[in-house]
Scaffold this motif. Structure first.
Motif, PDB file in Angstrom:
ATOM      1  N   UNK A  28       0.899  -1.463   0.213  1.00 17.53           N
ATOM      2  CA  UNK A  28      -0.198  -0.055  -0.345  1.00 17.53           C
ATOM      3  C   UNK A  28       0.605   1.488  -0.050  1.00 17.53           C
ATOM      4  N   UNK A 110      -0.356 -11.205   1.415  1.00 22.59           N
ATOM      5  CA  UNK A 110      -2.080 -11.035   2.178  1.00 22.59           C
ATOM      6  C   UNK A 110      -2.252  -9.178   1.527  1.00 22.59           C
ATOM      7  N   UNK A 113      -4.710  -9.359  -1.101  1.00 24.00           N
ATOM      8  CA  UNK A 113      -6.260  -8.985  -0.389  1.00 24.00           C
ATOM      9  C   UNK A 113      -6.651  -7.738  -0.632  1.00 24.00           C
ATOM     10  N   UNK A 114      -5.646  -7.522   0.592  1.00 24.64           N
ATOM     11  CA  UNK A 114      -6.407  -6.301   1.322  1.00 24.64           C
ATOM     12  C   UNK A 114      -6.568  -5.258   0.849  1.00 24.64           C
ATOM     13  N   UNK A 117     -10.177  -5.845  -1.443  1.00 26.53           N
ATOM     14  CA  UNK A 117     -11.447  -5.785  -0.813  1.00 26.53           C
ATOM     15  C   UNK A 117     -11.894  -4.076  -1.170  1.00 26.53           C
ATOM     16  N   UNK A 118     -11.235  -2.914  -1.577  1.00 22.16           N
ATOM     17  CA  UNK A 118     -11.743  -2.219  -1.319  1.00 22.16           C
ATOM     18  C   UNK A 118     -11.428  -1.428  -3.125  1.00 22.16           C
ATOM     19  N   UNK A 123     -10.536  -7.080  -7.768  1.00 21.72           N
ATOM     20  CA  UNK A 123     -11.071  -7.748  -6.291  1.00 21.72           C
ATOM     21  C   UNK A 123     -11.611  -9.290  -7.348  1.00 21.72           C
ATOM     22  N   UNK A 126      -8.901 -11.710  -7.766  1.00 21.41           N
ATOM     23  CA  UNK A 126      -8.659 -11.911  -7.539  1.00 21.41           C
ATOM     24  C   UNK A 126      -8.973 -13.352  -7.207  1.00 21.41           C
ATOM     25  N   UNK A 127     -10.369 -13.222  -7.306  1.00 21.19           N
ATOM     26  CA  UNK A 127     -11.399 -14.117  -7.666  1.00 21.19           C
ATOM     27  C   UNK A 127     -11.068 -15.198  -8.400  1.00 21.19           C
ATOM     28  N   UNK A 130      -8.580 -17.556  -8.066  1.00 21.58           N
ATOM     29  CA  UNK A 130      -8.968 -18.181  -6.499  1.00 21.58           C
ATOM     30  C   UNK A 130      -8.886 -18.852  -6.886  1.00 21.58           C
ATOM     31  N   UNK A 131     -10.138 -19.032  -8.007  1.00 25.21           N
ATOM     32  CA  UNK A 131     -11.450 -19.868  -8.579  1.00 25.21           C
ATOM     33  C   UNK A 131     -10.798 -21.102  -9.264  1.00 25.21           C
ATOM     34  N   UNK A 134      -8.549 -23.457  -6.974  1.00 30.90           N
ATOM     35  CA  UNK A 134     -10.074 -24.013  -6.101  1.00 30.90           C
ATOM     36  C   UNK A 134     -10.323 -25.333  -7.552  1.00 30.90           C
ATOM     37  N   UNK A 168      -3.562 -21.708   3.938  1.00 30.40           N
ATOM     38  CA  UNK A 168      -3.952 -19.509   4.077  1.00 30.40           C
ATOM     39  C   UNK A 168      -4.132 -19.445   5.922  1.00 30.40           C
TER      40      UNK A 168
ATOM     41  N   UNK B 107     -13.929  -8.223   8.616  1.00 28.06           N
ATOM     42  CA  UNK B 107     -13.006  -6.608   8.024  1.00 28.06           C
ATOM     43  C   UNK B 107     -12.521  -5.702   8.877  1.00 28.06           C
ATOM     44  N   UNK B 110      -9.774  -8.167  10.004  1.00 34.10           N
ATOM     45  CA  UNK B 110      -8.854  -8.173   8.529  1.00 34.10           C
ATOM     46  C   UNK B 110      -7.349  -7.641   8.679  1.00 34.10           C
ATOM     47  N   UNK B 173     -12.260 -15.645   1.921  1.00 33.40           N
ATOM     48  CA  UNK B 173     -13.051 -16.571   0.616  1.00 33.40           C
ATOM     49  C   UNK B 173     -14.189 -15.826   0.813  1.00 33.40           C
ATOM     50  N   UNK B 176     -13.808 -12.394  -0.950  1.00 33.01           N
ATOM     51  CA  UNK B 176     -13.551 -11.913  -2.101  1.00 33.01           C
ATOM     52  C   UNK B 176     -14.649 -12.605  -2.093  1.00 33.01           C
ATOM     53  N   UNK B 178     -16.260 -15.682  -3.496  1.00 37.46           N
ATOM     54  CA  UNK B 178     -16.767 -16.987  -3.639  1.00 37.46           C
ATOM     55  C   UNK B 178     -17.104 -18.201  -3.023  1.00 37.46           C
TER      56      UNK B 178
END
Lengths: 207, 207
Positions: A28, A110, A113-114, A117-118, A123, A126-127, A130-131, A134, A168, B107, B110, B173, B176, B178
């Protein structure tokens, strides 16, 4: 095509500078200008590649996850026995912060990720990442279930998500100082091996 | 002692303002000055309670975790059947982001976590909080093992850490995108129930 190579090298140099700075002071607090300086170029030169900080972050996420995928694929190919169980054990080991580079990588993840979120674009990105991970876990666990190496009543997607969460979480608590990375590895492996050794799985079955 | 009550109320008002602001813009963007304004007092008045932003964060962490502990204790006491399994099911449900307040809480947790990674005092404090939670999980799982409700070869501390990781990971997640919070709950419960239903545990044993 020497010009092409040059561009790729420059992008890699930018990601490498970003990585170094993010490791030192947190993602950041890293601007485009800082990254340009770290990569030994002017802000204008960097902006030829990335117009905005967001563009740079998206590229960096892809670049790093591509490198990880390459490394994991290489190691999977080198396995003597490429069963789902062995492949998953290898992935778990690769994903935990067992050396300095991976520790730094997980710290940066990390931060990513943070920030995500904003930020809608980060987002979504990242999604998607992650998908994909998975999907990969699910695929390996489905194969394991077909081979009757895990019980028939275990849902591969759910167990994949649990496995990702375990990795994680253990990484987060490692950074908090609750255990060593080696202890995290031992716990994650026990979790995985318990799933594979669980009654309902035919232990000796190998097709 | 009206003066005493007033001080406690003011501290609670400060935490409440901090919480609101952190939920709106992220904890890292909340200063002492903003919090004072949000709590309807001057910076000087706030500094009577908290000299530094760090002091305020440490107090807020304690205050919030105390509230959570009180709520969980109350709900545990209200359980008809206070077995380790029921107590753990209740904790899992309380820890997942199933309503707006818990979503905001997770949130903020985190954000706390990320700030703690770069601040020794906050780190020590977060570590202590996580350790207490782990002790609690371990204690419940040890009791469950003694009651032969989970298999004898499962280590209560390891399973406690895995459980905490599962809850944290599923929460991450969730944010995020998911899965929904309800899906996270279902996965966490299945994980817990599988441990309790695992062969090696004497299913029907109730002392």
């Amino acid at each position: 095509m020497p010009k092409q190579v040059d561009h790729e090298e420059r992008r890699a140099a930018i990601v490498s500078a970003l990585w170094k700075l993010a490791g030192e002071r947190g993602l950041d607090r890293v601007s485009l200008r800082d990254t340009a300086r770290g990569a030994g170029m002017s802000l204008g030169q960097l902006q030829h590649y990335f117009g905005t900080r967001e563009d740079m972050l998206v590229f960096a996420m892809d670049f790093i996850s591509q490198k990880v995928t390459e490394r994991v694929t290489e190691r999977v190919m080198a396995l003597e026995e490429r069963t789902p169980h062995q492949i998953l054990r290898m992935c778990v080991a690769e994903m935990l912060p067992l050396d300095d580079r991976k520790r730094q990588g997980s710290r940066i993840n990390i931060s990513f990720y943070v920030e995500a979120l904003d930020n809608e674009r980060l987002l979504a990105h990242s999604q998607e990442g992650a998908r994909k991970l998975l999907d990969f876990f699910e695929q390996q666990l489905s194969a394991a279930r077909e081979r009757r190496e895990i019980p028939a009543d275990r849902d591969p997607r759910r167990e994949g998500m649990i496995m990702m969460s375990v990795i994680d979480g253990l990484t987060s608590y490692y950074h908090l100082g609750l255990h060593t990375a080696e202890e995290a590895l031992e716990m994650a492996m026990r979790h995985l091996d318990t799933l594979f050794g669980a009654p309902g799985a035919a232990h000796e079955t190998k097709r």
